[in-house]
Design an enzyme around this catalytic site. Structure first.
Site, PDB file in Angstrom:
ATOM      1  N   GLU A 144     -53.859 -37.549 -40.460  1.00  0.00           N
ATOM      2  CA  GLU A 144     -54.771 -37.930 -39.291  1.00  0.00           C
ATOM      3  C   GLU A 144     -56.075 -36.915 -39.224  1.00  0.00           C
ATOM      4  OE1 GLU A 144     -54.281 -40.651 -37.651  1.00  0.00           O
ATOM      5  OE2 GLU A 144     -52.287 -40.777 -37.406  1.00  0.00           O
ATOM      6  N   SER A 152     -46.777 -30.102 -44.544  1.00  0.00           N
ATOM      7  CA  SER A 152     -47.897 -30.666 -43.699  1.00  0.00           C
ATOM      8  C   SER A 152     -48.720 -31.156 -44.764  1.00  0.00           C
ATOM      9  CB  SER A 152     -48.897 -29.863 -43.045  1.00  0.00           C
ATOM     10  OG  SER A 152     -50.125 -30.390 -42.918  1.00  0.00           O
ATOM     11  N   ASN A 173     -51.678 -32.663 -44.028  1.00  0.00           N
ATOM     12  CA  ASN A 173     -53.344 -32.280 -43.611  1.00  0.00           C
ATOM     13  C   ASN A 173     -53.408 -31.110 -44.518  1.00  0.00           C
ATOM     14  OD1 ASN A 173     -54.428 -34.278 -41.568  1.00  0.00           O
ATOM     15  ND2 ASN A 173     -52.336 -33.732 -40.726  1.00  0.00           N
ATOM     16  N   TYR A 180     -41.126 -43.975 -47.161  1.00  0.00           N
ATOM     17  CA  TYR A 180     -41.889 -42.846 -46.445  1.00  0.00           C
ATOM     18  C   TYR A 180     -40.586 -41.793 -45.985  1.00  0.00           C
ATOM     19  CZ  TYR A 180     -45.352 -46.167 -45.005  1.00  0.00           C
ATOM     20  OH  TYR A 180     -46.545 -46.884 -44.981  1.00  0.00           O
ATOM     21  N   GLY A 183     -41.472 -42.185 -37.457  1.00  0.00           N
ATOM     22  CA  GLY A 183     -40.539 -43.054 -36.663  1.00  0.00           C
ATOM     23  C   GLY A 183     -39.376 -43.192 -37.117  1.00  0.00           C
ATOM     24  N   ALA A 202     -42.580 -42.120 -41.895  1.00  0.00           N
ATOM     25  CA  ALA A 202     -41.718 -40.751 -42.047  1.00  0.00           C
ATOM     26  C   ALA A 202     -41.284 -40.409 -40.443  1.00  0.00           C
ATOM     27  CB  ALA A 202     -42.732 -39.725 -42.556  1.00  0.00           C
ATOM     28  N   LYS A 233     -55.057 -29.973 -34.144  1.00  0.00           N
ATOM     29  CA  LYS A 233     -54.330 -29.083 -35.106  1.00  0.00           C
ATOM     30  C   LYS A 233     -54.467 -29.659 -36.451  1.00  0.00           C
ATOM     31  CE  LYS A 233     -50.543 -31.602 -35.740  1.00  0.00           C
ATOM     32  NZ  LYS A 233     -49.952 -31.968 -36.803  1.00  0.00           N
ATOM     33  N   LYS A 264     -50.810 -38.655 -33.605  1.00  0.00           N
ATOM     34  CA  LYS A 264     -51.554 -37.481 -33.401  1.00  0.00           C
ATOM     35  C   LYS A 264     -53.072 -37.690 -33.708  1.00  0.00           C
ATOM     36  CE  LYS A 264     -47.535 -34.411 -33.255  1.00  0.00           C
ATOM     37  NZ  LYS A 264     -46.966 -33.372 -33.917  1.00  0.00           N
TER      38      LYS A 264
HETATM   39  N1  LIG Z   1     -44.487 -36.980 -40.530  1.00  0.00           N
HETATM   40  C1  LIG Z   1     -44.293 -36.166 -39.253  1.00  0.00           C
HETATM   41  O1  LIG Z   1     -43.912 -35.027 -39.672  1.00  0.00           O
HETATM   42  C2  LIG Z   1     -44.977 -36.380 -38.279  1.00  0.00           C
HETATM   43  C3  LIG Z   1     -44.448 -35.611 -36.917  1.00  0.00           C
HETATM   44  C4  LIG Z   1     -44.946 -35.725 -35.804  1.00  0.00           C
HETATM   45  C5  LIG Z   1     -46.090 -36.586 -35.699  1.00  0.00           C
HETATM   46  N2  LIG Z   1     -46.449 -37.561 -36.728  1.00  0.00           N
HETATM   47  C6  LIG Z   1     -47.483 -38.273 -36.403  1.00  0.00           C
HETATM   48  O2  LIG Z   1     -46.967 -39.605 -36.291  1.00  0.00           O
HETATM   49  C7  LIG Z   1     -47.964 -40.776 -36.712  1.00  0.00           C
HETATM   50  C8  LIG Z   1     -47.254 -41.344 -37.824  1.00  0.00           C
HETATM   51  O3  LIG Z   1     -46.969 -40.417 -38.775  1.00  0.00           O
HETATM   52  P1  LIG Z   1     -45.985 -40.671 -40.091  1.00  0.00           P
HETATM   53  O4  LIG Z   1     -45.591 -39.608 -40.730  1.00  0.00           O
HETATM   54  O5  LIG Z   1     -44.905 -41.682 -39.761  1.00  0.00           O
HETATM   55  O6  LIG Z   1     -46.960 -41.607 -41.227  1.00  0.00           O
HETATM   56  P2  LIG Z   1     -46.734 -42.490 -42.342  1.00  0.00           P
HETATM   57  O7  LIG Z   1     -47.862 -42.303 -43.297  1.00  0.00           O
HETATM   58  O8  LIG Z   1     -45.340 -41.750 -43.002  1.00  0.00           O
HETATM   59  O9  LIG Z   1     -46.404 -43.738 -41.937  1.00  0.00           O
HETATM   60  C9  LIG Z   1     -47.483 -44.564 -41.218  1.00  0.00           C
HETATM   61  C10 LIG Z   1     -46.852 -45.670 -40.516  1.00  0.00           C
HETATM   62  O10 LIG Z   1     -47.935 -46.344 -39.834  1.00  0.00           O
HETATM   63  C11 LIG Z   1     -47.882 -47.552 -39.918  1.00  0.00           C
HETATM   64  N3  LIG Z   1     -49.104 -48.186 -39.716  1.00  0.00           N
HETATM   65  C12 LIG Z   1     -50.338 -47.949 -40.356  1.00  0.00           C
HETATM   66  N4  LIG Z   1     -51.364 -48.701 -39.682  1.00  0.00           N
HETATM   67  C13 LIG Z   1     -50.888 -49.729 -39.269  1.00  0.00           C
HETATM   68  C14 LIG Z   1     -51.114 -50.925 -38.526  1.00  0.00           C
HETATM   69  N5  LIG Z   1     -52.331 -51.260 -38.657  1.00  0.00           N
HETATM   70  N6  LIG Z   1     -50.179 -51.489 -37.930  1.00  0.00           N
HETATM   71  C15 LIG Z   1     -49.038 -51.348 -38.115  1.00  0.00           C
HETATM   72  N7  LIG Z   1     -48.344 -50.103 -38.710  1.00  0.00           N
HETATM   73  C16 LIG Z   1     -49.346 -49.360 -39.069  1.00  0.00           C
HETATM   74  C17 LIG Z   1     -47.499 -47.642 -41.313  1.00  0.00           C
HETATM   75  O11 LIG Z   1     -46.904 -49.002 -41.865  1.00  0.00           O
HETATM   76  C18 LIG Z   1     -46.186 -46.704 -41.098  1.00  0.00           C
HETATM   77  O12 LIG Z   1     -45.029 -47.065 -40.842  1.00  0.00           O
HETATM   78  C19 LIG Z   1     -49.201 -39.911 -37.274  1.00  0.00           C
HETATM   79  O13 LIG Z   1     -50.121 -39.986 -36.264  1.00  0.00           O
HETATM   80  C20 LIG Z   1     -48.672 -38.677 -37.483  1.00  0.00           C
HETATM   81  O14 LIG Z   1     -49.715 -37.455 -36.986  1.00  0.00           O
HETATM   82  C21 LIG Z   1     -45.992 -37.111 -37.880  1.00  0.00           C
HETATM   83  O1  LIG Z   2     -47.746 -33.633 -42.074  1.00  0.00           O
HETATM   84  P1  LIG Z   2     -48.743 -33.476 -41.050  1.00  0.00           P
HETATM   85  O2  LIG Z   2     -50.150 -32.617 -41.122  1.00  0.00           O
HETATM   86  O3  LIG Z   2     -49.264 -34.896 -40.506  1.00  0.00           O
HETATM   87  O4  LIG Z   2     -48.172 -32.926 -39.638  1.00  0.00           O
HETATM   88  C1  LIG Z   2     -46.952 -33.339 -39.146  1.00  0.00           C
HETATM   89  C2  LIG Z   2     -46.659 -33.199 -37.714  1.00  0.00           C
HETATM   90  O5  LIG Z   2     -47.583 -33.393 -37.071  1.00  0.00           O
HETATM   91  C3  LIG Z   2     -46.266 -31.658 -37.492  1.00  0.00           C
HETATM   92  O6  LIG Z   2     -46.151 -31.429 -36.265  1.00  0.00           O
END
Ligand SMILES: NC(=O)c1ccc[n+]([C@@H]2O[C@H](COP(=O)([O-])OP(=O)(O)OC[C@H]3O[C@@H](n4cnc5c(N)ncnc54)[C@H](O)[C@@H]3O)[C@@H](O)[C@H]2O)c1
Ligand SMILES: O=P(O)(O)OC[C@H](O)CO
Length: 331
Positions: free
Chosen positions: A281, A254, A256, A47, A12, A10, A191, A108
């Site tokens: 996370e 969120s 979490n 995603y 990325g 989501a 957080k 994170k």
């Molecule tokens: N979604 C948000 O709003 C948001 C905002 C800021 C930060 N984050 C942080 O960004 C990170 C990713 O979050 P997200 O929302 O994209 O998660 P998500 O669950 O939507 O996607 C996780 C991604 O990680 C990849 N992945 C997991 N294990 C892997 C591996 N071993 N090798 C290669 N790829 C792998 C998955 O294929 C997928 O593309 C997390 O640490 C999250 O805390 C998320």
């Molecule tokens: O959906 P969460 O709980 O992984 O939070 C997403 C972001 O980290 C918020 O800044």
């Protein structure tokens, strides 16, 4: 600028949509179905459904194609994916990386198996490279929709901080520089644990006073943990501290917080994680955070209570009772 975003979850995908307004962006995914939906439907069905990605964006499952000629690498997987993907990048571009583009982490958390922070994982896997992180209050859906957002771009490498700002500070996104990489990463990691706690508290119907107490004492806990590792206290009053804490603990987008709400309703953690569809996370890193705090001699009562609940040692109500029964102390 040519930007490679490695991981099409989501966040990325949302950041790629934002960055593509100004830059040449290639999004790498290991997931064939995700790539297929991006190419054919112009959306990331798995995603980030319902959000169109710009036609200018490139998609690939080939890491060599994504990183070739890139001016900036963005690690957009969960924490669990950081090390394998960074090691694969290093295998493509071996040796000392000090002349190669810097690497920005979006994840994170702490690495579950070692308790290392993301920049430490990346520093070990990609020797010589400048590393940084982009953190702060940012729900992917809102960023993808082009709504205003302010983030912290942290690195001890000044050139990389400036490059991050150049990459992301445009349109509806502001990016503030910080040199406190440790503090920014710890704020982002802990957080998530506090959001599990606050979701649980809200799911139990314990009221707004309790929620505010958790947020405030949670911030104290995050600050203690960070300062014991050299972070600056003022970082925790910024976007990657209180900013992200408030968003994640109170915003229903969120994941979490959602885990906490469902734990309070009596669902099992296994069932919750199986249906969440995304990473939580706070759950993944809570054991490593508690272990690291014990090694540092730092008391993290809320994180310990969350760990007891997710490990099934206490029910949510028992965990609340245990927190309330602690001996009085100075604030
Ligand atoms: N979604 C948000 O709003 C948001 C905002 C800021 C930060 N984050 C942080 O960004 C990170 C990713 O979050 P997200 O929302 O994209 O998660 P998500 O669950 O939507 O996607 C996780 C991604 O990680 C990849 N992945 C997991 N294990 C892997 C591996 N071993 N090798 C290669 N790829 C792998 C998955 O294929 C997928 O593309 C997390 O640490 C999250 O805390 C998320
Ligand atoms: O959906 P969460 O709980 O992984 O939070 C997403 C972001 O980290 C918020 O800044």
């Amino acid at each position: 600028m040519k930007i490679a975003i490695l991981g099409a979850g989501a966040w990325g995908t949302a950041l790629a949509i934002h960055a593509a307004q100004r830059h040449d962006v290639t999004l790498w995914s290991r997931n064939a179905q995700v790539l297929e939906s991006l190419r054919t439907a112009g959306t990331n069905q798995r995603y980030l459904p319902d959000v169109k990605v710009p036609s200018s964006m490139g998609f690939t499952d080939r890491l060599d194609e994504a990183v070739r000629d890139a001016d900036l690498l963005v690690m957009a997987t969960s924490v669990a994916g950081l090390e394998p993907v960074a090691q694969a990048v290093q295998a493509l571009q071996p040796g000392d990386g000090s002349a190669l583009p810097g690497v920005v982490c979006l994840a994170k958390g702490l690495q579950a198996s070692t308790g290392r922070l993301p920049h430490q994982v990346l520093g070990d896997a990609l020797p010589g490279r400048a590393v940084g992180c982009l953190s702060g209050p940012s729900f992917a859906q809102e960023v993808a929709a082009g709504l205003p957002v302010a983030l912290t771009a942290a690195s001890t490498d000044e050139a990389l901080s400036h490059r991050m700002v150049q990459a992301f500070h445009h349109g509806a996104m502001r990016a503030y520089r910080s040199a406190d990489l440790v503090g920014v990463e710890i704020g982002g990691a802990l957080k998530n644990i506090m959001a599990v706690a606050t979701g649980t508290c809200d799911g139990l119907g314990l009221g707004l006073n309790a929620r505010s107490a958790l947020l405030t004492r949670g911030l104290a806990e995050i600050t203690r943990f960070g300062m014991a590792q050299g972070a600056q206290a003022e970082t925790f009053l910024g976007l990657a501290g209180v900013g992200d804490l408030v968003l994640t603990c109170t915003g229903d987008l969120s994941r979490n917080r959602r885990v906490g709400l469902l734990l309070a309703k009596g669902q099992s953690l296994t069932d919750i994680l199986a249906t969440l569809g995304h990473v939580a996370e706070g759950v993944a890193c809570c054991p490593a955070v508690v272990a690291r705090a014990q090694a540092l001699g730092v008391d993290l009562p809320i994180s310990r209570a969350v760990l007891a609940v997710i490990e099934g040692r206490l029910s949510p109500r028992e965990a609340v009772a245990a927190l309330l029964a602690r001996e009085p102390r100075a604030e």
